[in-house]
Enzyme design. Structure first.
Site, PDB file in Angstrom:
ATOM      1  N   ASP A  14      15.565  32.093   2.116  1.00 51.17           N
ATOM      2  CA  ASP A  14      16.459  32.087   0.952  1.00 51.17           C
ATOM      3  C   ASP A  14      15.605  31.677  -0.249  1.00 51.17           C
ATOM      4  O   ASP A  14      15.090  30.556  -0.300  1.00 51.17           O
ATOM      5  CB  ASP A  14      17.583  31.068   1.199  1.00 51.17           C
ATOM      6  CG  ASP A  14      18.523  30.916   0.012  1.00 51.17           C
ATOM      7  OD1 ASP A  14      18.192  31.377  -1.104  1.00 51.17           O
ATOM      8  OD2 ASP A  14      19.591  30.304   0.196  1.00 51.17           O
ATOM      9  N   VAL A  37      21.457  37.883  -5.165  1.00 47.58           N
ATOM     10  CA  VAL A  37      20.469  36.824  -5.366  1.00 47.58           C
ATOM     11  C   VAL A  37      20.671  36.153  -6.729  1.00 47.58           C
ATOM     12  O   VAL A  37      20.432  34.949  -6.887  1.00 47.58           O
ATOM     13  CB  VAL A  37      19.038  37.376  -5.169  1.00 47.58           C
ATOM     14  CG1 VAL A  37      18.586  38.269  -6.300  1.00 47.58           C
ATOM     15  CG2 VAL A  37      18.043  36.243  -4.959  1.00 47.58           C
ATOM     16  N   ASP A  38      21.138  36.913  -7.708  1.00 50.37           N
ATOM     17  CA  ASP A  38      21.441  36.382  -9.040  1.00 50.37           C
ATOM     18  C   ASP A  38      22.487  35.265  -8.936  1.00 50.37           C
ATOM     19  O   ASP A  38      22.295  34.152  -9.475  1.00 50.37           O
ATOM     20  CB  ASP A  38      21.956  37.547  -9.908  1.00 50.37           C
ATOM     21  CG  ASP A  38      22.058  37.224 -11.388  1.00 50.37           C
ATOM     22  OD1 ASP A  38      21.569  36.165 -11.805  1.00 50.37           O
ATOM     23  OD2 ASP A  38      22.615  38.064 -12.128  1.00 50.37           O
ATOM     24  N   SER A 126      16.439  45.331  -6.847  1.00 49.60           N
ATOM     25  CA  SER A 126      17.195  46.601  -6.840  1.00 49.60           C
ATOM     26  C   SER A 126      17.630  47.076  -5.467  1.00 49.60           C
ATOM     27  O   SER A 126      18.277  48.122  -5.359  1.00 49.60           O
ATOM     28  CB  SER A 126      16.403  47.744  -7.522  1.00 49.60           C
ATOM     29  OG  SER A 126      16.466  47.642  -8.932  1.00 49.60           O
TER      30      SER A 126
HETATM   31  N1  AR6 Z   1      17.215  35.010  -1.262  1.00 50.63           N
HETATM   32  C1  AR6 Z   1      16.449  36.099  -1.144  1.00 50.63           C
HETATM   33  N2  AR6 Z   1      16.902  37.357  -1.208  1.00 50.63           N
HETATM   34  C2  AR6 Z   1      18.212  37.522  -1.402  1.00 50.63           C
HETATM   35  C3  AR6 Z   1      19.121  36.438  -1.540  1.00 50.63           C
HETATM   36  C4  AR6 Z   1      18.564  35.140  -1.468  1.00 50.63           C
HETATM   37  N3  AR6 Z   1      19.336  34.034  -1.595  1.00 50.63           N
HETATM   38  N4  AR6 Z   1      20.361  36.948  -1.731  1.00 50.63           N
HETATM   39  C5  AR6 Z   1      20.258  38.289  -1.706  1.00 50.63           C
HETATM   40  N5  AR6 Z   1      18.969  38.641  -1.488  1.00 50.63           N
HETATM   41  P1  AR6 Z   1      20.852  42.102  -5.191  1.00 50.63           P
HETATM   42  P2  AR6 Z   1      19.953  44.165  -7.112  1.00 50.63           P
HETATM   43  C6  AR6 Z   1      18.380  39.982  -1.411  1.00 50.63           C
HETATM   44  O1  AR6 Z   1      22.104  42.861  -4.949  1.00 50.63           O
HETATM   45  O2  AR6 Z   1      20.076  45.241  -6.090  1.00 50.63           O
HETATM   46  C7  AR6 Z   1      23.750  41.185  -9.018  1.00 50.63           C
HETATM   47  O3  AR6 Z   1      25.142  41.137  -9.103  1.00 50.63           O
HETATM   48  C8  AR6 Z   1      19.259  41.088  -0.936  1.00 50.63           C
HETATM   49  O4  AR6 Z   1      19.308  41.131   0.477  1.00 50.63           O
HETATM   50  O5  AR6 Z   1      20.943  40.631  -5.374  1.00 50.63           O
HETATM   51  O6  AR6 Z   1      18.753  44.126  -7.992  1.00 50.63           O
HETATM   52  C9  AR6 Z   1      23.077  41.115 -10.390  1.00 50.63           C
HETATM   53  O7  AR6 Z   1      23.815  40.337 -11.296  1.00 50.63           O
HETATM   54  C10 AR6 Z   1      18.580  42.317  -1.528  1.00 50.63           C
HETATM   55  O8  AR6 Z   1      17.567  42.787  -0.641  1.00 50.63           O
HETATM   56  O9  AR6 Z   1      20.068  42.669  -6.515  1.00 50.63           O
HETATM   57  C11 AR6 Z   1      23.031  42.556 -10.787  1.00 50.63           C
HETATM   58  O10 AR6 Z   1      24.244  42.976 -11.369  1.00 50.63           O
HETATM   59  C12 AR6 Z   1      17.891  41.778  -2.772  1.00 50.63           C
HETATM   60  O11 AR6 Z   1      18.029  40.356  -2.726  1.00 50.63           O
HETATM   61  C13 AR6 Z   1      22.831  43.290  -9.479  1.00 50.63           C
HETATM   62  O12 AR6 Z   1      23.375  42.445  -8.478  1.00 50.63           O
HETATM   63  C14 AR6 Z   1      18.461  42.285  -4.085  1.00 50.63           C
HETATM   64  O13 AR6 Z   1      19.863  42.441  -3.992  1.00 50.63           O
HETATM   65  C15 AR6 Z   1      21.369  43.498  -9.185  1.00 50.63           C
HETATM   66  O14 AR6 Z   1      21.252  44.269  -8.022  1.00 50.63           O
END
Ligand code: AR6
Length: 187
Positions: A14, A37-38, A126
């Site tokens: 994480d 992750v955001d 992404s």
């Molecule tokens: N630690 C590491 N990786 C993570 C975690 C974590 N705690 N949580 C999720 N991931 P995403 P995007 C991974 O959807 O596609 C948001 O709402 C997850 O498994 O977070 O760039 C923003 O506000 C995936 O592989 O980001 C934007 O609106 C990766 O992080 C939008 O989502 C990215 O997934 C951005 O979408």
């Protein structure tokens, strides 16, 4: 160049728990938090990150952070000192998705150097809500980081030399995908 290979590594963790100088956030253009992750970074880092993002919006990015660019805030209550916010492309919507995704990694690394960060961790930008296929995104990530190191040899010198770029996977399958891409890259 071979000796530089160890700088990039894959970890399944994480990202909010990492005690590194900077973690990268897969943000959106509004910079005000979201899901994935955001959301996890804003929850764990607390209001200090949101307040810094609001100030950036007001002072520097009234129309939002452009896709592919990167900007830093303090890490608030996170173990990481800094959060570097970047906005990845929406895979089936943004033209030049590959170039934009590579720009996220490159500009985040530039930002990390400006902060004198020695260790920086990236989520798989992404590959969640924004729908970028994970294998393709892993290749772009690895190539962009390797190329950045090649283009910026000075970053590896001196007391604040860059020591580690951690590509963070959130699942074992994602770790495997990233490691395969890392093993395959030639540099
Ligand atoms: N630690 C590491 N990786 C993570 C975690 C974590 N705690 N949580 C999720 N991931 P995403 P995007 C991974 O959807 O596609 C948001 O709402 C997850 O498994 O977070 O760039 C923003 O506000 C995936 O592989 O980001 C934007 O609106 C990766 O992080 C939008 O989502 C990215 O997934 C951005 O979408």
């Amino acid at each position: 160049m071979r000796k530089n290979r160890g700088i990039i590594r894959v970890e399944q963790v994480d990202i909010t728990t990492l005690r590194v100088d900077a973690i990268v956030n897969a943000a959106n253009r509004a910079l005000l938090g979201g899901g994935g992750v955001d959301g996890a970074i804003h929850r764990a880092g607390g209001l200090a990150i949101l307040r810094a993002c609001e100030a950036l919006r007001a002072e520097r990015y009234p129309d939002g952070l452009p896709i592919g660019e990167a900007v830093a805030t303090p890490g608030g209550e996170l173990p990481a000192r800094w959060v570097i916010h970047t906005v990845g492309p929406v895979y089936d919507q943004d033209r030049n998705a590959e170039a934009l995704l590579a720009a996220c990694y490159r500009n985040s690394l530039h930002c990390a150097r400006e902060l004198n960060a020695r260790t920086v961790a990236f989520p798989a930008i992404s590959t969640g809500v924004y729908g970028y296929p994970k294998g393709d995104a892993a290749q772009v990530a690895v190539r962009a980081c390797a190329q950045w190191i090649g283009d910026n040899p000075d970053a590896l010198l001196g007391p604040d030399a860059l020591e580690g770029i951690i590509l963070v996977a959130f699942s074992a399958a994602d770790a495997h995908t990233l490691q395969q891409a890392l093993d395959a890259v030639t540099w």
